[in-house]
Write an enzyme that holds these catalytic residues in place. Structure first.
Site, mmCIF file in Angstrom:
data_model
loop_
_atom_site.group_PDB
_atom_site.id
_atom_site.type_symbol
_atom_site.label_atom_id
_atom_site.label_comp_id
_atom_site.label_asym_id
_atom_site.label_seq_id
_atom_site.Cartn_x
_atom_site.Cartn_y
_atom_site.Cartn_z
ATOM 1 N N HIS A 96 0.821 8.194 -12.411
ATOM 2 C CA HIS A 96 0.449 9.173 -11.393
ATOM 3 C C HIS A 96 -0.154 10.452 -11.981
ATOM 4 C CE1 HIS A 96 3.709 7.123 -8.725
ATOM 5 N NE2 HIS A 96 2.590 6.432 -8.770
ATOM 6 N N ASN B 112 6.379 9.743 -13.436
ATOM 7 C CA ASN B 112 6.565 11.189 -13.578
ATOM 8 C C ASN B 112 5.308 11.846 -14.135
ATOM 9 O OD1 ASN B 112 9.132 10.607 -12.729
ATOM 10 N ND2 ASN B 112 10.044 10.683 -14.780
ATOM 11 N N TYR C 67 2.057 23.274 -6.584
ATOM 12 C CA TYR C 67 1.947 22.803 -7.970
ATOM 13 C C TYR C 67 2.193 23.914 -8.984
ATOM 14 C CZ TYR C 67 0.897 18.105 -6.608
ATOM 15 O OH TYR C 67 1.028 16.837 -6.088
HETATM 16 C C1 BV8 Z 1 -2.302 3.557 -3.552
HETATM 17 C C2 BV8 Z 1 2.065 12.279 -7.940
HETATM 18 C C3 BV8 Z 1 -4.160 2.220 -2.916
HETATM 19 C C4 BV8 Z 1 1.993 13.572 -7.250
HETATM 20 C C5 BV8 Z 1 3.057 10.557 -6.519
HETATM 21 C C6 BV8 Z 1 0.849 3.637 4.459
HETATM 22 C C7 BV8 Z 1 -0.304 4.396 4.549
HETATM 23 C C8 BV8 Z 1 -1.011 4.778 3.392
HETATM 24 C C9 BV8 Z 1 -0.558 4.399 2.127
HETATM 25 C C10 BV8 Z 1 0.591 3.652 2.067
HETATM 26 C C11 BV8 Z 1 1.298 3.263 3.201
HETATM 27 N N1 BV8 Z 1 2.365 2.561 2.797
HETATM 28 C C12 BV8 Z 1 2.367 2.476 1.459
HETATM 29 C C13 BV8 Z 1 1.298 3.137 1.004
HETATM 30 C C14 BV8 Z 1 0.924 3.302 -0.403
HETATM 31 C C15 BV8 Z 1 1.470 4.639 -0.916
HETATM 32 C C16 BV8 Z 1 2.984 4.650 -0.831
HETATM 33 O O1 BV8 Z 1 3.651 3.958 -1.581
HETATM 34 N N2 BV8 Z 1 3.537 5.468 0.076
HETATM 35 C C17 BV8 Z 1 4.976 5.551 0.199
HETATM 36 C C18 BV8 Z 1 5.371 6.967 0.599
HETATM 37 C C19 BV8 Z 1 5.416 4.524 1.245
HETATM 38 N N3 BV8 Z 1 1.047 4.698 -2.286
HETATM 39 C C20 BV8 Z 1 -0.115 5.291 -2.567
HETATM 40 O O2 BV8 Z 1 -0.792 5.904 -1.770
HETATM 41 C C21 BV8 Z 1 -0.570 5.132 -4.017
HETATM 42 N N4 BV8 Z 1 -1.945 4.752 -4.019
HETATM 43 O O3 BV8 Z 1 -1.519 2.761 -3.117
HETATM 44 O O4 BV8 Z 1 -3.679 3.341 -3.606
HETATM 45 C C22 BV8 Z 1 -4.202 2.626 -1.471
HETATM 46 C C23 BV8 Z 1 -5.109 3.615 -1.103
HETATM 47 C C24 BV8 Z 1 -5.172 3.965 0.260
HETATM 48 C C25 BV8 Z 1 -4.315 3.382 1.209
HETATM 49 C C26 BV8 Z 1 -3.386 2.412 0.783
HETATM 50 C C27 BV8 Z 1 -3.322 2.046 -0.561
HETATM 51 C C28 BV8 Z 1 -0.423 6.438 -4.743
HETATM 52 C C29 BV8 Z 1 1.048 6.749 -4.924
HETATM 53 C C30 BV8 Z 1 1.195 7.929 -5.891
HETATM 54 C C31 BV8 Z 1 1.652 9.144 -5.141
HETATM 55 N N5 BV8 Z 1 1.892 10.230 -6.080
HETATM 56 N N6 BV8 Z 1 3.209 11.544 -7.420
HETATM 57 C C32 BV8 Z 1 3.164 14.428 -7.629
HETATM 58 O O5 BV8 Z 1 4.096 13.977 -8.319
HETATM 59 O O6 BV8 Z 1 3.127 15.584 -7.227
HETATM 60 S S1 BV8 Z 1 4.401 9.671 -6.019
HETATM 61 C C33 BV8 Z 1 5.825 10.549 -6.271
HETATM 62 O O7 BV8 Z 1 6.858 9.672 -5.862
HETATM 63 C C34 BV8 Z 1 6.119 10.828 -7.735
HETATM 64 O O8 BV8 Z 1 5.196 10.298 -8.652
HETATM 65 C C35 BV8 Z 1 7.450 10.132 -7.918
HETATM 66 O O9 BV8 Z 1 7.674 9.739 -9.200
HETATM 67 C C36 BV8 Z 1 7.220 8.984 -7.012
HETATM 68 C C37 BV8 Z 1 8.339 8.069 -6.709
HETATM 69 O O10 BV8 Z 1 9.465 8.829 -6.520
HETATM 70 P P1 BV8 Z 1 10.635 8.628 -7.612
HETATM 71 O O11 BV8 Z 1 10.084 8.888 -8.977
HETATM 72 O O12 BV8 Z 1 11.287 7.323 -7.391
HETATM 73 O O13 BV8 Z 1 11.558 9.846 -7.246
HETATM 74 P P2 BV8 Z 1 12.547 9.939 -6.011
HETATM 75 O O14 BV8 Z 1 12.940 11.371 -5.875
HETATM 76 O O15 BV8 Z 1 11.981 9.210 -4.835
HETATM 77 O O16 BV8 Z 1 13.829 9.099 -6.475
HETATM 78 C C38 BV8 Z 1 14.602 9.554 -7.570
HETATM 79 C C39 BV8 Z 1 15.573 8.421 -7.867
HETATM 80 O O17 BV8 Z 1 16.308 8.777 -9.020
HETATM 81 C C40 BV8 Z 1 16.571 8.191 -6.750
HETATM 82 O O18 BV8 Z 1 16.725 6.790 -6.542
HETATM 83 C C41 BV8 Z 1 17.874 8.800 -7.302
HETATM 84 O O19 BV8 Z 1 19.009 8.072 -6.856
HETATM 85 C C42 BV8 Z 1 17.687 8.598 -8.770
HETATM 86 N N7 BV8 Z 1 18.357 9.585 -9.630
HETATM 87 C C43 BV8 Z 1 18.520 10.912 -9.410
HETATM 88 N N8 BV8 Z 1 19.148 11.460 -10.473
HETATM 89 C C44 BV8 Z 1 19.369 10.464 -11.368
HETATM 90 C C45 BV8 Z 1 18.864 9.264 -10.834
HETATM 91 N N9 BV8 Z 1 18.936 8.088 -11.479
HETATM 92 C C46 BV8 Z 1 19.521 8.097 -12.688
HETATM 93 N N10 BV8 Z 1 20.014 9.210 -13.275
HETATM 94 C C47 BV8 Z 1 19.964 10.396 -12.643
HETATM 95 N N11 BV8 Z 1 20.476 11.496 -13.239
#
Ligand code: BV8
Ligand code: ZN
Length: 243
Positions: free
Chosen positions: A117, A100, A65
């Site tokens: 987040h 973000n 971080y």
């Molecule tokens: C929750 C903060 C209830 C920290 C982040 C199995 C087991 C346990 C949990 C889960 C599970 N399956 C699902 C879950 C739930 C889990 C989850 O979703 N996991 C994922 C990995 C499957 N979610 C959670 O745990 C959430 N809490 O659900 O609570 C619960 C509790 C316990 C158990 C179950 C449920 C909490 C989620 C929050 C996590 N924290 N960030 C930090 O930032 O350091 S998430 C992190 O990913 C960021 O916030 C980020 O924003 C987020 C999503 O990523 P994106 O923003 O989409 O970024 P990414 O790089 O992925 O994509 C960029 C995109 O932009 C791409 O598509 C690219 O093509 C595009 N792009 C690039 N350049 C451009 C562009 N587009 C346009 N123009 C450009 N120039």
């Protein structure tokens, strides 16, 4: 042509909800999470973005971080951020829901922002839970609160629940908007990734702006492929001619 479709939908809309992800900050030079040289390339999500990871190795989490804080201090909002701020001035009722944590929407003078987040430039104490804003990275490997408790970034890690009030407002805004824009997110992380479906089910006109398709692309009425920093300023110029 496509942009005109969106322009007319926005002009007619009473309320708009916009979901942004790391892609909106990419053109400012902020690393995204996935894709080449993404943040998760060099660190495992489990080690640096979960409470278990912090318990296991808080120094590693703080080095991750602090590096992001340093990067954040060296970047500025890009034309995409500024265009969203202009959009909020041009049309009423635009809620900005962001995944973000970089605060660049705020720096671009956006309003009505819901930070799902948390925020990179805010910390909280694991013992007394007090929160404070920071303006530079920490020098010490393990920053502590005045009460002696360990400080952690005030962000939502994987496996942690989101702020209840913020989440409810995100659901409500997505379920009642006339237009839902999904910009720069891979739509892989829930509950943020469920908002587009909520909007669609409630009859909203949905549009995705991204470099590539996402698991939510099938929900979209319109897909604009390209950089948000290039598409959004064009949308603003079009809206200025329509309004
Ligand atoms: C929750 C903060 C209830 C920290 C982040 C199995 C087991 C346990 C949990 C889960 C599970 N399956 C699902 C879950 C739930 C889990 C989850 O979703 N996991 C994922 C990995 C499957 N979610 C959670 O745990 C959430 N809490 O659900 O609570 C619960 C509790 C316990 C158990 C179950 C449920 C909490 C989620 C929050 C996590 N924290 N960030 C930090 O930032 O350091 S998430 C992190 O990913 C960021 O916030 C980020 O924003 C987020 C999503 O990523 P994106 O923003 O989409 O970024 P990414 O790089 O992925 O994509 C960029 C995109 O932009 C791409 O598509 C690219 O093509 C595009 N792009 C690039 N350049 C451009 C562009 N587009 C346009 N123009 C450009 N120039
Ligand atoms: Zn404390």
């Amino acid at each position: 042509m496509d942009l005109k479709l969106l322009g007319h939908q926005i002009k007619a809309a009473k309320s708009i909800a916009i979901l942004t992800g790391a892609g909106v900050s990419a053109e400012s030079g902020v690393a995204t999470f996935r894709g080449q040289d993404g943040l998760w390339e060099n660190y495992s999500l489990e080690d640096v973005a979960t409470p278990e990871g912090f318990r296991r190795n808080p120094e590693l989490v703080w080095s991750f971080y602090n590096q992001r804080i340093r990067q954040r201090l060296s970047v500025k909002p890009n034309p995409g951020h500024h265009a969203l701020s202009q959009l909020q001035k041009l049309v009423p009722q635009v809620t900005l829901i962001t995944q973000n944590i970089d605060g660049l929407h705020q720096e671009a003078h956006c309003t009505d922002i819901l930070e799902m987040h948390g925020n990179l430039m805010r910390v909280r104490c694991v013992r007394c839970r007090s929160k404070s804003d920071i303006d530079e990275p920490f020098k010490e490997a393990l920053p502590r609160c005045d009460c002696g408790g360990l400080l952690r970034p005030d962000v939502v890690w994987f496996g942690e629940i989101l702020d209840e009030k913020i989440l409810q407002t995100c659901f409500e805004k997505s379920a009642t908007c006339d237009v839902f824009l999904c910009i720069g997110t891979s739509s892989l992380v829930s509950p943020a990734s469920t908002l587009a479906g909520l909007a669609k089910n409630n009859g909203a006109y949905t549009c995705e702006m991204n470099l590539e398709p996402t698991p939510n692309s099938h929900l979209m009425d319109l897909i604009l492929t390209g950089k948000s920093g290039e598409i959004l300023p064009k949308l603003i110029s079009l809206l200025e001619s329509l309004l």
